[in-house]
Design an enzyme around this catalytic site. Sequence first.
Site, PDB file in Angstrom:
ATOM      1  N   GLY A 162       0.651  -1.265   0.083  1.00 35.73           N
ATOM      2  CA  GLY A 162       0.045   0.032  -0.192  1.00 35.73           C
ATOM      3  C   GLY A 162       0.812   1.002   0.123  1.00 35.73           C
ATOM      4  O   GLY A 162       1.373   1.665  -0.969  1.00 35.73           O
ATOM      5  N   CYS A 163       1.039   1.772   1.365  1.00 38.20           N
ATOM      6  CA  CYS A 163       1.701   3.188   1.229  1.00 38.20           C
ATOM      7  C   CYS A 163       3.329   3.016   1.005  1.00 38.20           C
ATOM      8  O   CYS A 163       3.682   4.064   0.398  1.00 38.20           O
ATOM      9  CB  CYS A 163       1.642   3.817   2.640  1.00 38.20           C
ATOM     10  SG  CYS A 163      -0.232   4.022   3.031  1.00 38.20           S
ATOM     11  N   VAL A 164       3.847   2.007   1.248  1.00 41.67           N
ATOM     12  CA  VAL A 164       5.080   1.841   0.751  1.00 41.67           C
ATOM     13  C   VAL A 164       5.371   2.076  -0.981  1.00 41.67           C
ATOM     14  O   VAL A 164       6.205   2.835  -1.269  1.00 41.67           O
ATOM     15  CB  VAL A 164       5.990   0.570   1.343  1.00 41.67           C
ATOM     16  CG1 VAL A 164       7.316   0.291   0.695  1.00 41.67           C
ATOM     17  CG2 VAL A 164       5.983   0.781   2.896  1.00 41.67           C
TER      18      VAL A 164
END
Length: 224
Positions: free
Chosen positions: A162-164
Amino acid sequence: METSTKTARQLYEALKADPQRRRFGFGRRPALVNVDLQNAYTRPSEFTTAYETDPRQIEHVNRLARLLRSRGGPVVWTFVAYLDSGEDCGVWGTRADMSEALRSIKADDRRAKLDDRCDVERDHDIVLNKRMASAFFETNLGSLFTFHQVDTVIVTGGSTSGCVRATVVDSLSRGFRTIVPEECVSDKHESPHFANLYDMAAKYADVLPVAEVVDFLERYRPVT
């Protein structure tokens, strides 16, 4: 589409073992971005939204932070938190199965606080409240890196899928050499974790053992 009976982990391991795999490499001015190492995602004993892949993840991240900080490089920590109304989470927060996990996180909530195991030096480090997946989206991260003349971004945190990943794609898109220390990223499930390590390593970043990143930072001296 090519088909395979291999798992995501096996595909990733095969890619890592390929001697022909080219690297972007480290540049001359690195920065460290630690994505959402906040209690909501690092404390599985407290929150159902949390996960752990490598139990030493935060220990490894802290070592990278101390090394880069000691050399004057920018160390960035991000967290997600929203208004009481949740409206700044936008459409992302409208899915019912995400409401408790995402838009309900408020700035004064324990879930929003960086894990107290993280070595955050408030006099030096940069702490950013981001609202969307990428650490670059509608934050001043890009201008901070311009000011510091950064050309290499080391990304840690969660989630890998996701955010990575979103931060990594944005980092490369902005022209930064992008490094992901494998032991420093985590996800809730094995398949998306390794599928996204594979995809980032194939396209967007150098996914390396943390020991190799530590070795680079130990040898790194600021460019004058």
